[in-house]
Design a protein around this motif. Structure first.
Motif, mmCIF file in Angstrom:
data_model
loop_
_atom_site.group_PDB
_atom_site.id
_atom_site.type_symbol
_atom_site.label_atom_id
_atom_site.label_comp_id
_atom_site.label_asym_id
_atom_site.label_seq_id
_atom_site.Cartn_x
_atom_site.Cartn_y
_atom_site.Cartn_z
ATOM 1 N N ARG A 56 65.424 -16.068 36.228
ATOM 2 C CA ARG A 56 66.755 -16.408 35.724
ATOM 3 C C ARG A 56 66.947 -17.922 35.743
ATOM 4 O O ARG A 56 67.462 -18.497 34.804
ATOM 5 N N VAL A 57 66.561 -18.528 36.875
ATOM 6 C CA VAL A 57 66.735 -19.963 37.068
ATOM 7 C C VAL A 57 65.527 -20.465 37.849
ATOM 8 O O VAL A 57 65.008 -19.770 38.710
ATOM 9 N N GLU A 65 70.429 -28.379 43.177
ATOM 10 C CA GLU A 65 71.888 -28.327 43.069
ATOM 11 C C GLU A 65 72.538 -28.045 44.422
ATOM 12 O O GLU A 65 73.548 -28.653 44.776
ATOM 13 N N ASP A 98 75.852 -17.863 40.995
ATOM 14 C CA ASP A 98 76.650 -18.487 39.938
ATOM 15 C C ASP A 98 75.839 -18.628 38.649
ATOM 16 O O ASP A 98 76.347 -18.370 37.555
ATOM 17 N N ALA A 99 74.582 -19.007 38.772
ATOM 18 C CA ALA A 99 73.722 -19.169 37.595
ATOM 19 C C ALA A 99 73.482 -17.826 36.912
ATOM 20 O O ALA A 99 73.524 -17.728 35.679
ATOM 21 N N ARG A 101 75.446 -15.186 37.040
ATOM 22 C CA ARG A 101 76.708 -14.770 36.418
ATOM 23 C C ARG A 101 76.941 -15.501 35.099
ATOM 24 O O ARG A 101 77.431 -14.906 34.142
ATOM 25 N N ARG A 102 76.610 -16.786 35.059
ATOM 26 C CA ARG A 102 76.745 -17.536 33.803
ATOM 27 C C ARG A 102 75.874 -16.920 32.717
ATOM 28 O O ARG A 102 76.296 -16.775 31.580
ATOM 29 N N ASP A 103 74.643 -16.560 33.085
ATOM 30 C CA ASP A 103 73.735 -15.943 32.116
ATOM 31 C C ASP A 103 74.245 -14.580 31.655
ATOM 32 O O ASP A 103 74.110 -14.227 30.491
ATOM 33 N N SER A 105 77.307 -13.560 31.482
ATOM 34 C CA SER A 105 78.577 -13.590 30.764
ATOM 35 C C SER A 105 78.377 -13.748 29.264
ATOM 36 O O SER A 105 79.273 -13.466 28.481
ATOM 37 N N ALA A 106 77.216 -14.189 28.837
ATOM 38 C CA ALA A 106 76.931 -14.332 27.416
ATOM 39 C C ALA A 106 76.163 -13.101 26.952
ATOM 40 O O ALA A 106 74.953 -13.021 27.103
#
Length: 156
Positions: A56-57, A65, A98-99, A101-103, A105-106
């Motif tokens: 994912r990341v 980060e 968080d990363a 979830r960002r992925d 959400s799209a």
């Protein structure tokens, strides 16, 4: 050379010999070299957590980060007072979640579905395709708690 607070007497003890508590205190007083020692000391634990998000990341991005967040917090006088490792690994985990979830959400959506939602449904389309109806029916059959959980994690 360490960036010590103005007027402070430098501690002659080598940084590597100091406890995490002492290093955290020094970071709060402006000693960035103390943060480097803490970071190196606990980097393997942070990397072990970050690797769980592989695919994912990039684990290196998560650790970078999280490290930046930790340094900023400590410079502001916040963050951990005594257990840097637990706080650092928790921050890596938070950055990873968080990363993800960002992925998530799209979600790719068919243009026809978007038209229906917007109220501009094309007339020659069927009212509802089979897949959407099955999903709605399955969602409606879930117990309320599971519906809320699914809605909050996937839709909201």
């Amino acid at each position: 050379m360490s960036a010590n607070a103005v007027g402070a007497t430098p501690d002659p003890t080598p940084l590597a010999d100091l406890t995490d508590v002492d290093l955290l205190d020094r970071v709060r007083h402006g000693d960035d070299d103390a943060f480097v020692v803490l970071w190196r000391r606990h980097l393997p634990a942070a990397q072990a957590v970050a690797v769980r998000f592989r695919g994912r990341v990039a684990p290196e991005d998560l650790v970078a980060e999280a490290s930046a967040r930790m340094l900023r917090l400590l410079r502001e006088g916040a963050g951990p007072r005594d257990n840097f490792r637990a706080y650092f690994t928790s921050t890596v985990r938070t950055v990873g979640v968080d990363a993800v979830r960002r992925d998530m959400s799209a979600l790719p959506t068919d243009a026809a579905d978007l038209d229906r939602v917007a109220g501009t449904e094309v007339e020659d389309e069927p009212e509802e395709d089979l897949g959407s109806g099955l999903v709605r029916e399955a969602f409606a059959r879930l117990p309320e708690r599971e519906r809320q959980l699914l809605w909050m994690t996937m839709v909201d």
